[in-house]
Structures are given as structure tokens and as C-alpha cells.
Design an enzyme around this catalytic site. Structure first.
Site, PDB file in Angstrom:
ATOM      1  N   PRO A 156       0.825  -1.204   0.000  1.00 19.20           N
ATOM      2  CA  PRO A 156       0.000   0.000   0.000  1.00 19.20           C
ATOM      3  C   PRO A 156       0.856   1.250   0.000  1.00 19.20           C
ATOM      4  O   PRO A 156       1.980   1.244   0.491  1.00 19.20           O
ATOM      5  CB  PRO A 156      -0.782  -0.112   1.308  1.00 19.20           C
ATOM      6  CG  PRO A 156       0.138  -0.867   2.209  1.00 19.20           C
ATOM      7  CD  PRO A 156       0.833  -1.866   1.310  1.00 19.20           C
TER       8      PRO A 156
ATOM      9  N   ARG B  23      11.955   0.857 -11.319  1.00 18.22           N
ATOM     10  CA  ARG B  23      10.510   0.741 -11.206  1.00 18.22           C
ATOM     11  C   ARG B  23       9.849   1.014 -12.551  1.00 18.22           C
ATOM     12  O   ARG B  23      10.298   1.852 -13.332  1.00 18.22           O
ATOM     13  CB  ARG B  23       9.953   1.753 -10.187  1.00 18.22           C
ATOM     14  CG  ARG B  23      10.541   1.641  -8.794  1.00 18.22           C
ATOM     15  CD  ARG B  23      10.326   0.251  -8.197  1.00 18.22           C
ATOM     16  NE  ARG B  23       8.927  -0.158  -8.232  1.00 18.22           N
ATOM     17  CZ  ARG B  23       8.017   0.170  -7.314  1.00 18.22           C
ATOM     18  NH1 ARG B  23       8.358   0.913  -6.289  1.00 18.22           N
ATOM     19  NH2 ARG B  23       6.777  -0.273  -7.421  1.00 18.22           N
TER      20      ARG B  23
END
Length: 327
Positions: A33, A314
Site C-alpha cells: 500500500p 521501477r
């Protein structure tokens, strides 16, 4: 009640609380999260738990629970029962259920953790975390690791992959945790302005701006989704070096981070497949995202096709026209 140590954290049931120090190194695992999701969970749990008394705890997986800051001979049975929840707070992605007697439950859901509250009398249940069947099916189930009994219901800590944890500790000890000490300021804090972001970013002049935004020591709680969105909002290419950023671009990043995070919180967090909010509802933010997971679709600002590349290790989404790469 056991006296509180002012010294390093203590092991319990063979599980060393010092393992918390690795949290910062694995904070970018896919599916975890981000700040808005955890804040959404905090808001929901605070409404449910504040003022309620804890009666007991069943530990189904010893590795999911630890005592920290107490002498080795202390037992949770002598500390936790009878404690009352005062409030629920968040620091970065860490949830903290603060109790009376200056104690706290520090909670990290990690990738697949859940907190599911089932009220007494069969009322509506509430879930927070990974959206598996455990949110709606009978509990406990095989993913249940901890069971807290309260005076108004039962709080289940479920975790399929067992990466999440709950630690009972003196409230004052939380800020001494190694990973906590290294956290940067909260991006949504009232006193955190564009000048503060500029000062912290410029400590890493050679870093790519996206890597700097993801660095939890610079600013706490910004993850991949919101870094991409803020960079698009500010029209900054993610591979721009920090030393190349103009002051107005940093101000745009500051405004972008706050805008997208506040919007996400108001909508219940992102729709990333692993997280739902404290009422069991998936977040709606990604339906409004400008670039994240929109590769192949037109940019909402100029109409150019959004692309996906890789920056700072990423997956990264950007508009090649609005976010021009320098050099």
C-alpha cells in the site's frame, strides 16, 4: 505491568523486533500500500476502535506478533488485556493503534495483510487490506495470524504471505525504531511546504528525481503510483537529475504530490488489486489517474500516447511530450 526498558528492542518467542530495521529496504515491493491507502485504513479503524477495550489475544502465528521495549520475561498477557484504544495514527505506511497506559500496537500490513473487524451481535463487518475472500468469508480462516477480542467485537489480523506484523510496545519506543528514525517528513503535513521539499531533494543532486521522490528518507510515504502522477502534474521527466530542477518545477512537484494524494484519500485510495479500505471498498483513484497504468492511452493534457519505461528500477509511466527528457 512490566517495567519499560529504555534500551534496544527485545526478542520475543524467537522473533527479533530488530528485524523492523529492514522495512525501509523492502518498502517498494509491488503490491504494497502507499500512503493514501494506509491513511484510508487509519480513518476507518479510528472510527471503529476508539474508546473500545481489548480483552485478549490469540496468537496463531508467533512470527506475526512481538513485544518490543519490555524485559525478556514479560508476557503480553500481563500487559495487553484491559487496555483501551485512545486513537489510531499513521506514520508513512505504519499504522499505530495507541492504547492507554502509554502503550501502542504498531502494525504493518506489508503485501497481503488484512485487518478485519467483526462486531458483536452479527452487525456489519469491516475490512482493511488485501482484498481476498477473508474480508467476507467466515473467520478465522487459514490466513488468520492474530485474533484480538474487544468489548464490541473481534479484530482479525490475516496475512497470506506472513510478511505483515503487529508489535506491542511503549508508545515512546516507536520513534526509536531504526526505520522510523530515518523517515522523512509527511508530504501532507500542514507545515511541509515547497521550500521544504526543495531543501530535502537538493541533498541528492545527482539522483534521478523519481528515485529521490521514492526515497523514504527524503519524504515518507510516496510510492510508485504517486511519484508518476506528481511528475506528470509538474511536467517533469522522471530521469531529470535533481540538480537540474528549477525552483518552479519543485514547487510543481510539491503541489502535484499533495493534489494526487488528497484526491486519492478522498476516493478511498488506489484500485491497485491488493488493497481495499476499512469498509471493504476498493479505492477509486486509478480511474482518475493521468499516467499510471495508462500506457497506450492518450495523455489527458496533450493527447500524446502515454508510454511505460523503467526508471530507478521501477515501472514508470509518462507523457513523452509533456515530460521532455533533458540532454
Amino acid at each position: 505491568t512490566c517495567p519499560v526498558f529504555r534500551s534496544p528492542l527485545q526478542p520475543w518467542n524467537g522473533f527479533w523486533v530488530e528485524s523492523l530495521s529492514v522495512a525501509g529496504r523492502i518498502s517498494y515491493i509491488s503490491g504494497m500500500p502507499e500512503l493514501p491507502e494506509v491513511e484510508t485504513v487509519r480513518i476507518g479503524l479510528e472510527k471503529l476502535l476508539t474508546g473500545r477495550r481489548i480483552g485478549g489475544l490469540e496468537i496463531r502465528n508467533p512470527g506475526s506478533f512481538a513485544l518490543a521495549g519490555f524485559p525478556p520475561d514479560c508476557r503480553w498477557q500481563d500487559i495487553l488485556p484491559g487496555r483501551t484504544v485512545r486513537t489510531v495514527e499513521r506514520r508513512a505506511k505504519l499504522l499505530m493503534i495507541h492504547l492507554d497506559a502509554d502503550l501502542s500496537l504498531a502494525i504493518h500490513l506489508k503485501m497481503t495483510g488484512q485487518l478485519v473487524f467483526v462486531p458483536l451481535g452479527g452487525g456489519e463487518r469491516f475490512g482493511a487490506g488485501h482484498p481476498s475472500d477473508s474480508l467476507v468469508d467466515g473467520l478465522p480462516d487459514r490466513s488468520t495470524r492474530l485474533i484480538f477480542t474487544l468489548d464490541n467485537g473481534i479484530l482479525y489480523f490475516n496475512d497470506q504471505r506472513k510478511f505483515g506484523w503487529v508489535h506491542l510496545m511503549p508508545t515512546a519506543e516507536i520513534t526509536k525504531l531504526p526505520f522510523y528514525r530515518g523517515l522523512g517528513p509527511e508530504p501532507l503535513a500542514e507545515g511541509f511546504g515547497a521550500a521544504d521539499l526543495a531543501q530535502r531533494l537538493r541533498r541528492k543532486p545527482g539522483s534521478l528525481v523519481k528515485a529521490a521522490l521514492l526515497d523514504q528518507t527524503v519524504v515518507a510515504g510516496i510510492g510508485n503510483i504517486y511519484a508518476d502522477e506528481a511528475l506528470w502534474q509538474a511536467a517533469v521527466h522522471p530521469e531529470t537529475r535533481v540538480r537540474e530542477l528549477r525552483d518552479d518545477e519543485i514547487e510543481g512537484l510539491w503541489a502535484g504530490v499533495r493534489q494526487v494524494m488528497n484526491l486519492s484519500i478522498s476516493l478511498g485510495g488506489s484500485t491497485d488489486r491488493n488493497y481495499v479500505d476499512a469498509e471493504g471498498k476498493r479505492g477509486a483513484y486509478l480511474g482518475f489517474a493521468a499516467v499510471f497504468r495508462r500506457q497506450g492511452q492518450p495523455c489527458k493534457r496533450c493527447g500524446t500516447t502515454i508510454i511505460k519505461t523503467r526508471v530507478a528500477g521501477r515501472g514508470t509511466h509518462l507523457c513523452p511530450v509533456c515530460q521532455v527528457r533533458r540532454g
